[in-house]
Each structure stands twice: as C-alpha cells, then as structure tokens.
Design a protein around this motif. Structure first.
Motif, PDB file in Angstrom:
ATOM      1  N   SER A 185       0.868  -1.182   0.000  1.00  0.00           N
ATOM      2  CA  SER A 185       0.000   0.000   0.000  1.00  0.00           C
ATOM      3  C   SER A 185       0.901   1.226   0.000  1.00  0.00           C
ATOM      4  O   SER A 185       1.663   1.440   0.966  1.00  0.00           O
ATOM      5  CB  SER A 185      -0.910   0.014   1.234  1.00  0.00           C
ATOM      6  OG  SER A 185      -1.683   1.193   1.261  1.00  0.00           O
ATOM      7  N   PRO A 186       0.890   2.050  -1.057  1.00  0.00           N
ATOM      8  CA  PRO A 186       1.823   3.175  -1.136  1.00  0.00           C
ATOM      9  C   PRO A 186       1.494   4.340  -0.206  1.00  0.00           C
ATOM     10  O   PRO A 186       2.379   5.118   0.149  1.00  0.00           O
ATOM     11  CB  PRO A 186       1.720   3.612  -2.597  1.00  0.00           C
ATOM     12  CG  PRO A 186       0.348   3.190  -3.012  1.00  0.00           C
ATOM     13  CD  PRO A 186       0.054   1.937  -2.262  1.00  0.00           C
ATOM     14  N   LYS A 187       0.200   4.451   0.232  1.00  0.00           N
ATOM     15  CA  LYS A 187      -0.179   5.602   1.046  1.00  0.00           C
ATOM     16  C   LYS A 187      -1.156   5.155   2.137  1.00  0.00           C
ATOM     17  O   LYS A 187      -2.181   4.531   1.867  1.00  0.00           O
ATOM     18  CB  LYS A 187      -0.832   6.659   0.161  1.00  0.00           C
ATOM     19  CG  LYS A 187      -1.241   7.935   0.893  1.00  0.00           C
ATOM     20  CD  LYS A 187      -1.782   8.963  -0.102  1.00  0.00           C
ATOM     21  CE  LYS A 187      -2.400  10.159   0.607  1.00  0.00           C
ATOM     22  NZ  LYS A 187      -1.465  10.913   1.461  1.00  0.00           N
ATOM     23  N   THR A 188      -0.799   5.463   3.371  1.00  0.00           N
ATOM     24  CA  THR A 188      -1.682   5.099   4.491  1.00  0.00           C
ATOM     25  C   THR A 188      -2.194   6.330   5.234  1.00  0.00           C
ATOM     26  O   THR A 188      -2.899   6.200   6.240  1.00  0.00           O
ATOM     27  CB  THR A 188      -0.907   4.191   5.481  1.00  0.00           C
ATOM     28  OG1 THR A 188       0.259   4.863   5.951  1.00  0.00           O
ATOM     29  CG2 THR A 188      -0.525   2.880   4.828  1.00  0.00           C
ATOM     30  N   THR A 189      -1.845   7.485   4.750  1.00  0.00           N
ATOM     31  CA  THR A 189      -2.341   8.717   5.379  1.00  0.00           C
ATOM     32  C   THR A 189      -3.592   9.199   4.647  1.00  0.00           C
ATOM     33  O   THR A 189      -3.815   8.864   3.482  1.00  0.00           O
ATOM     34  CB  THR A 189      -1.253   9.817   5.335  1.00  0.00           C
ATOM     35  OG1 THR A 189      -0.876  10.047   3.988  1.00  0.00           O
ATOM     36  CG2 THR A 189      -0.041   9.419   6.153  1.00  0.00           C
ATOM     37  N   SER A 190      -4.407  10.012   5.360  1.00  0.00           N
ATOM     38  CA  SER A 190      -5.692  10.454   4.792  1.00  0.00           C
ATOM     39  C   SER A 190      -5.636  11.842   4.164  1.00  0.00           C
ATOM     40  O   SER A 190      -6.624  12.306   3.589  1.00  0.00           O
ATOM     41  CB  SER A 190      -6.774  10.455   5.886  1.00  0.00           C
ATOM     42  OG  SER A 190      -6.377  11.273   6.974  1.00  0.00           O
ATOM     43  N   ASP A 191      -4.529  12.534   4.296  1.00  0.00           N
ATOM     44  CA  ASP A 191      -4.453  13.885   3.704  1.00  0.00           C
ATOM     45  C   ASP A 191      -3.906  13.799   2.268  1.00  0.00           C
ATOM     46  O   ASP A 191      -3.731  12.709   1.713  1.00  0.00           O
ATOM     47  CB  ASP A 191      -3.584  14.792   4.578  1.00  0.00           C
ATOM     48  CG  ASP A 191      -2.194  14.227   4.800  1.00  0.00           C
ATOM     49  OD1 ASP A 191      -1.733  13.417   3.961  1.00  0.00           O
ATOM     50  OD2 ASP A 191      -1.544  14.589   5.803  1.00  0.00           O
ATOM     51  N   ASP A 192      -3.617  14.944   1.717  1.00  0.00           N
ATOM     52  CA  ASP A 192      -3.161  15.000   0.316  1.00  0.00           C
ATOM     53  C   ASP A 192      -1.631  14.991   0.184  1.00  0.00           C
ATOM     54  O   ASP A 192      -1.111  15.219  -0.908  1.00  0.00           O
ATOM     55  CB  ASP A 192      -3.697  16.263  -0.360  1.00  0.00           C
ATOM     56  CG  ASP A 192      -5.225  16.230  -0.477  1.00  0.00           C
ATOM     57  OD1 ASP A 192      -5.770  15.104  -0.557  1.00  0.00           O
ATOM     58  OD2 ASP A 192      -5.850  17.309  -0.487  1.00  0.00           O
ATOM     59  N   SER A 193      -0.977  14.730   1.275  1.00  0.00           N
ATOM     60  CA  SER A 193       0.491  14.753   1.230  1.00  0.00           C
ATOM     61  C   SER A 193       1.025  13.515   0.482  1.00  0.00           C
ATOM     62  O   SER A 193       0.320  12.513   0.303  1.00  0.00           O
ATOM     63  CB  SER A 193       1.060  14.791   2.644  1.00  0.00           C
ATOM     64  OG  SER A 193       0.673  13.630   3.350  1.00  0.00           O
ATOM     65  N   VAL A 201       2.916   8.411  -2.770  1.00  0.00           N
ATOM     66  CA  VAL A 201       3.507   7.620  -1.688  1.00  0.00           C
ATOM     67  C   VAL A 201       3.642   8.472  -0.433  1.00  0.00           C
ATOM     68  O   VAL A 201       4.216   9.576  -0.464  1.00  0.00           O
ATOM     69  CB  VAL A 201       4.884   7.069  -2.113  1.00  0.00           C
ATOM     70  CG1 VAL A 201       5.546   6.306  -0.962  1.00  0.00           C
ATOM     71  CG2 VAL A 201       4.752   6.188  -3.353  1.00  0.00           C
ATOM     72  N   ASP A 202       3.092   7.911   0.673  1.00  0.00           N
ATOM     73  CA  ASP A 202       3.244   8.543   1.990  1.00  0.00           C
ATOM     74  C   ASP A 202       3.029   7.464   3.042  1.00  0.00           C
ATOM     75  O   ASP A 202       1.955   6.885   3.148  1.00  0.00           O
ATOM     76  CB  ASP A 202       2.241   9.680   2.166  1.00  0.00           C
ATOM     77  CG  ASP A 202       2.479  10.486   3.438  1.00  0.00           C
ATOM     78  OD1 ASP A 202       3.631  10.474   3.932  1.00  0.00           O
ATOM     79  OD2 ASP A 202       1.531  11.118   3.941  1.00  0.00           O
ATOM     80  N   LYS A 203       4.097   7.162   3.787  1.00  0.00           N
ATOM     81  CA  LYS A 203       4.078   6.107   4.810  1.00  0.00           C
ATOM     82  C   LYS A 203       3.554   4.777   4.234  1.00  0.00           C
ATOM     83  O   LYS A 203       2.543   4.223   4.692  1.00  0.00           O
ATOM     84  CB  LYS A 203       3.236   6.533   6.012  1.00  0.00           C
ATOM     85  CG  LYS A 203       3.766   7.790   6.686  1.00  0.00           C
ATOM     86  CD  LYS A 203       3.038   8.053   7.972  1.00  0.00           C
ATOM     87  CE  LYS A 203       3.510   9.326   8.652  1.00  0.00           C
ATOM     88  NZ  LYS A 203       4.955   9.363   8.920  1.00  0.00           N
ATOM     89  N   PRO A 204       4.278   4.201   3.273  1.00  0.00           N
ATOM     90  CA  PRO A 204       3.843   2.944   2.663  1.00  0.00           C
ATOM     91  C   PRO A 204       4.018   1.758   3.606  1.00  0.00           C
ATOM     92  O   PRO A 204       4.814   1.796   4.547  1.00  0.00           O
ATOM     93  CB  PRO A 204       4.761   2.819   1.446  1.00  0.00           C
ATOM     94  CG  PRO A 204       5.996   3.569   1.835  1.00  0.00           C
ATOM     95  CD  PRO A 204       5.529   4.712   2.676  1.00  0.00           C
ATOM     96  N   ILE A 205       3.235   0.694   3.346  1.00  0.00           N
ATOM     97  CA  ILE A 205       3.339  -0.550   4.116  1.00  0.00           C
ATOM     98  C   ILE A 205       3.416  -1.732   3.141  1.00  0.00           C
ATOM     99  O   ILE A 205       3.039  -1.625   1.962  1.00  0.00           O
ATOM    100  CB  ILE A 205       2.143  -0.730   5.088  1.00  0.00           C
ATOM    101  CG1 ILE A 205       0.820  -0.718   4.309  1.00  0.00           C
ATOM    102  CG2 ILE A 205       2.168   0.345   6.187  1.00  0.00           C
ATOM    103  CD1 ILE A 205      -0.420  -1.035   5.189  1.00  0.00           C
ATOM    104  N   VAL A 206       3.881  -2.889   3.653  1.00  0.00           N
ATOM    105  CA  VAL A 206       4.012  -4.090   2.835  1.00  0.00           C
ATOM    106  C   VAL A 206       3.739  -5.317   3.685  1.00  0.00           C
ATOM    107  O   VAL A 206       4.068  -5.355   4.876  1.00  0.00           O
ATOM    108  CB  VAL A 206       5.423  -4.175   2.195  1.00  0.00           C
ATOM    109  CG1 VAL A 206       6.527  -4.221   3.246  1.00  0.00           C
ATOM    110  CG2 VAL A 206       5.527  -5.382   1.256  1.00  0.00           C
ATOM    111  N   THR A 207       3.122  -6.337   3.093  1.00  0.00           N
ATOM    112  CA  THR A 207       2.840  -7.583   3.816  1.00  0.00           C
ATOM    113  C   THR A 207       3.998  -8.559   3.648  1.00  0.00           C
ATOM    114  O   THR A 207       4.886  -8.381   2.807  1.00  0.00           O
ATOM    115  CB  THR A 207       1.570  -8.264   3.265  1.00  0.00           C
ATOM    116  OG1 THR A 207       1.825  -8.760   1.947  1.00  0.00           O
ATOM    117  CG2 THR A 207       0.398  -7.298   3.234  1.00  0.00           C
TER     118      THR A 207
END
Length: 231
Positions: free
Chosen positions: A174-182, A211-217
C-alpha cells in the motif's frame, strides 16, 4: 748386284710387317679405350642413384615426423575432453537449494482495489531455478529516501516458501496510508528479498502512485493473505 736387291727386299718386307703390326696395335687400343669410358660413366650413374635413395630416406623421415605431429594433435584433443568435463561439472543444477534473491525471480505487479487500493506483487522463480524465500517480508521502497521505505505489517509471513516452476509467492504493497493529500508521486517501486539483497529489482507500476508512509505484507502462497492493512 743381286745380293743388294735381296737385302733391300728384305728391309722393305720388315718395314711392311712393322706397319701392319702398328696398325693392329692401334685397332686393339680403340675398343679398350671405349670400355674404359663406359666404365668411368658407370660410377656417376651409381652416385646419382645413391643420391635419389638419400632423398627417399629423407622423405620417409619427414613422413615419420608428420605422423608424430599427428600424435601431438591427438594429445590436444585429450585436453579438449578434459575441458568438456570441467564444463560439465560447472553446469546443471547450480541454482537448486539456494535462498532466493531478487535476481532469481520474475515479478509482476497488478493494481488491486481492496483496502483503499494497493499493489499485488507476484514472484516466481526464473526458468531452471529452484530457491526458497527464507525471509518472510520483502524489502520495499519508493525512491532512495527513508520516507519511501515500506513498513512491514502482520499479513502473510508464511514459513519459507519454495519457488520453482509455476509456484508463486505474493506480497501486497500500500503506497499511502495517510488520509491527507500529502505524498510524493513515483512510477516505480524497488523490491528486494530482505534488506541485504545485493540485487533488488525495480518494477514499473501500472500507474503513478502517491507515496506517503507505505506498508508491505509478508510473503504468502495465497494472494488473499496479501491485502495490506494496519492492525
């Protein structure tokens, strides 16, 4: 008077006899000279024949040398055989039983809509390679900055996965986990098998990602277990 005539006749007869004898001697000498000439020519012919024989011997010697050279060539052929054995030892299943690196794998990236949208990465071993994913979570980053490094989450993470043939492993990003437009936009993602992978792969994304605070499984054998969510 008669006695003087008789004496003169006798002298003439002796002279004639002497001339006849001289002529006979000369005739006898000529055949002998011819024989001598033939005799002196014969050694020249013999010497010439001997010279030819010497050439033949030299030719035989050369032939023998050529035959020996052929033997040397055979020895060279033996060296080639040895080289073939070396090649045979280096070939074959050199990729079997090893831990996977990114350069052992073929990757595909698809865009999925679940959990607000993520990228599903499918990994398969390249043709002829059998390897194991010993590290449960891949190393994923967007660009080279620390802000682009994906944090691992709890999904997936199965025991070492054997990859060969059509067997596949999956991870979700998931490339972005934040809710704003950053965020920063990227067109590629870098993926390695663990942080120490010396040859990570750079994969083209289906479309540019913010991309903002990405995550990976972690890796999973079932794509349904590769949906990235924060738990």
């Amino acid at each position: 008077m008669r006695s003087r005539l008789a004496a003169r006749s006798a002298r003439l007869a002796l002279a004639a006899a002497a001339v006849t004898a001289l002529a006979a001697a000369t005739t006898a000498c000529n055949p002998g000279d011819g024989a001598d000439t033939g005799s002196s020519a014969a050694p020249s012919a013999v010497a010439s024949a001997g010279s030819g024989g010497s050439d033949d011997a030299s030719g035989d010697s050369t032939s023998a040398g050529d035959s020996n050279s052929g033997g040397s060539s055979t020895g060279g052929s033996d060296s080639g055989g040895s080289g073939d054995k070396t090649g045979s030892g280096d070939g074959g299943k050199s990729g079997y039983g090893q831990s996977c690196g990114a350069n052992d794998l073929d990757f595909t990236v698809t865009s999925e809509s679940q959990a607000g949208g993520y990228y599903l990465v499918t990994a398969k071993a390249k043709s002829g390679i059998t390897c194991y994913l010993d590290i449960n979570t891949p190393s994923v980053s967007f660009g080279s900055d620390a802000d682009g490094v994906a944090s691992p989450v709890g999904q997936g993470g199965e025991d070492p996965i054997k990859l060969t043939g059509s067997a596949a492993a999956y991870t979700g990003i998931s490339p972005k986990t934040t809710s704003d437009d950053s965020g920063v936009e990227f067109e590629n993602v870098i993926i390695g098998v663990g942080e120490e992978d010396p040859n990570p792969a750079e994969l083209k994304l289906p479309e540019p990602a913010t991309v903002d605070k990405p995550i990976v499984t972690g890796w999973a054998t079932n794509p349904a277990n590769s949906v990235p969510v924060i738990v």
